[in-house]
Design a protein around this motif. Structure first.
Motif, PDB file in Angstrom:
ATOM      1  N   GLU A  50       0.814  -1.223   0.000  1.00 37.57           N
ATOM      2  CA  GLU A  50       0.000   0.000   0.000  1.00 37.57           C
ATOM      3  C   GLU A  50       0.845   1.270   0.000  1.00 37.57           C
ATOM      4  O   GLU A  50       0.427   2.296  -0.535  1.00 37.57           O
ATOM      5  CB  GLU A  50      -0.953   0.006   1.212  1.00 37.57           C
ATOM      6  N   VAL A 100       1.275   2.599  -3.463  1.00 39.30           N
ATOM      7  CA  VAL A 100       0.082   2.977  -4.215  1.00 39.30           C
ATOM      8  C   VAL A 100       0.042   4.491  -4.388  1.00 39.30           C
ATOM      9  O   VAL A 100       0.292   5.250  -3.447  1.00 39.30           O
ATOM     10  CB  VAL A 100      -1.191   2.461  -3.505  1.00 39.30           C
ATOM     11  N   GLY A 101      -0.250   4.924  -5.602  1.00 43.70           N
ATOM     12  CA  GLY A 101      -0.358   6.344  -5.900  1.00 43.70           C
ATOM     13  C   GLY A 101       0.257   6.675  -7.242  1.00 43.70           C
ATOM     14  O   GLY A 101       0.603   5.792  -8.028  1.00 43.70           O
ATOM     15  N   LYS A 102       0.388   7.965  -7.487  1.00 45.80           N
ATOM     16  CA  LYS A 102       0.961   8.462  -8.743  1.00 45.80           C
ATOM     17  C   LYS A 102       2.345   9.023  -8.458  1.00 45.80           C
ATOM     18  O   LYS A 102       2.551   9.753  -7.487  1.00 45.80           O
ATOM     19  CB  LYS A 102       0.067   9.539  -9.352  1.00 45.80           C
ATOM     20  N   TRP A 103       3.283   8.668  -9.342  1.00 41.22           N
ATOM     21  CA  TRP A 103       4.682   9.043  -9.194  1.00 41.22           C
ATOM     22  C   TRP A 103       5.178   9.685 -10.487  1.00 41.22           C
ATOM     23  O   TRP A 103       4.791   9.271 -11.576  1.00 41.22           O
ATOM     24  CB  TRP A 103       5.525   7.805  -8.893  1.00 41.22           C
ATOM     25  N   THR A 141       1.818   5.005 -12.158  1.00 45.21           N
ATOM     26  CA  THR A 141       0.678   4.857 -11.263  1.00 45.21           C
ATOM     27  C   THR A 141       0.657   3.423 -10.768  1.00 45.21           C
ATOM     28  O   THR A 141       0.693   2.475 -11.564  1.00 45.21           O
ATOM     29  CB  THR A 141      -0.647   5.172 -11.992  1.00 45.21           C
ATOM     30  N   ALA A 192      -1.505   0.775  -8.351  1.00 47.21           N
ATOM     31  CA  ALA A 192      -2.818   0.579  -7.720  1.00 47.21           C
ATOM     32  C   ALA A 192      -2.945  -0.853  -7.222  1.00 47.21           C
ATOM     33  O   ALA A 192      -2.285  -1.765  -7.725  1.00 47.21           O
ATOM     34  CB  ALA A 192      -3.921   0.899  -8.723  1.00 47.21           C
ATOM     35  N   SER A 205       8.425  10.753   0.515  1.00 49.75           N
ATOM     36  CA  SER A 205       7.626  10.776  -0.714  1.00 49.75           C
ATOM     37  C   SER A 205       8.489  10.612  -1.957  1.00 49.75           C
ATOM     38  O   SER A 205       8.090  10.944  -3.054  1.00 49.75           O
ATOM     39  CB  SER A 205       6.831  12.077  -0.798  1.00 49.75           C
ATOM     40  N   LYS A 217       6.351  11.378  -5.371  1.00 48.06           N
ATOM     41  CA  LYS A 217       4.913  11.108  -5.316  1.00 48.06           C
ATOM     42  C   LYS A 217       4.144  12.389  -5.566  1.00 48.06           C
ATOM     43  O   LYS A 217       4.450  13.425  -4.979  1.00 48.06           O
ATOM     44  CB  LYS A 217       4.538  10.502  -3.961  1.00 48.06           C
ATOM     45  N   ASP A 218       3.148  12.290  -6.466  1.00 44.48           N
ATOM     46  CA  ASP A 218       2.262  13.432  -6.719  1.00 44.48           C
ATOM     47  C   ASP A 218       1.361  13.619  -5.503  1.00 44.48           C
ATOM     48  O   ASP A 218       0.951  12.656  -4.876  1.00 44.48           O
ATOM     49  CB  ASP A 218       1.398  13.193  -7.957  1.00 44.48           C
TER      50      ASP A 218
END
Length: 137
Positions: free
Chosen positions: A3, A6-9, A42, A44, A116, A135-136
């Protein structure tokens, strides 16, 4: 624990990537495009335990979907057909690809986090490239 990835980079730096691409057998044109590309990534996780990683550049979009520790077929950005296993250990996400140039070779990629910032270490034999992502928000 996946987890945390997870996210946008967004890629912020890339060091020694051309030498790494040469080591894996990528051709000149593929290397030139890869060196110009600044991918966004991204990651997920779905409710069935599948993880997806989608890399988007102005040249190409690649997406893989997998479960940890299960081998799957992957086509890389430079069109190599590889067998890939993703695993999680010591807070790092490891990607191991096996493919054949003239014999079976294996390379590894690891993704680790520091606040981040994510650092991707790409290794083929003694050639190492480092790509850094933020990380965005």
């Amino acid at each position: 624990m996946v987890e945390q990835f997870v996210g946008k980079w967004k890629m912020t730096s890339s060091d020694n990537f051309d030498e790494y691409m040469k080591a894996v057998g990528a051709g000149f044109a593929s290397r030139q495009m890869a060196n110009l590309a600044k991918p966004s990534l991204t990651i997920a996780l779905d409710d069935q335990g599948f993880i997806s990683m989608k890399a988007v550049t102005t040249f190409k979009t690649l997406e893989i979907k997998f479960k940890l520790d299960e081998e799957f077929d992957e086509t890389t950005a430079d069109d190599r057909k590889v067998k890939t296993v993703m695993s999680l250990a010591d807070g790092k996400l490891f990607q191991t690809q096996t493919f054949s140039l003239s014999l079976s070779l294996s390379l590894s990629l690891s993704l680790s986090l520091l606040f981040s910032i994510s650092v991707q270490k790409c290794t083929m034999d003694d050639v190492v490239a480092i790509r850094t992502y933020e990380k965005d928000a």
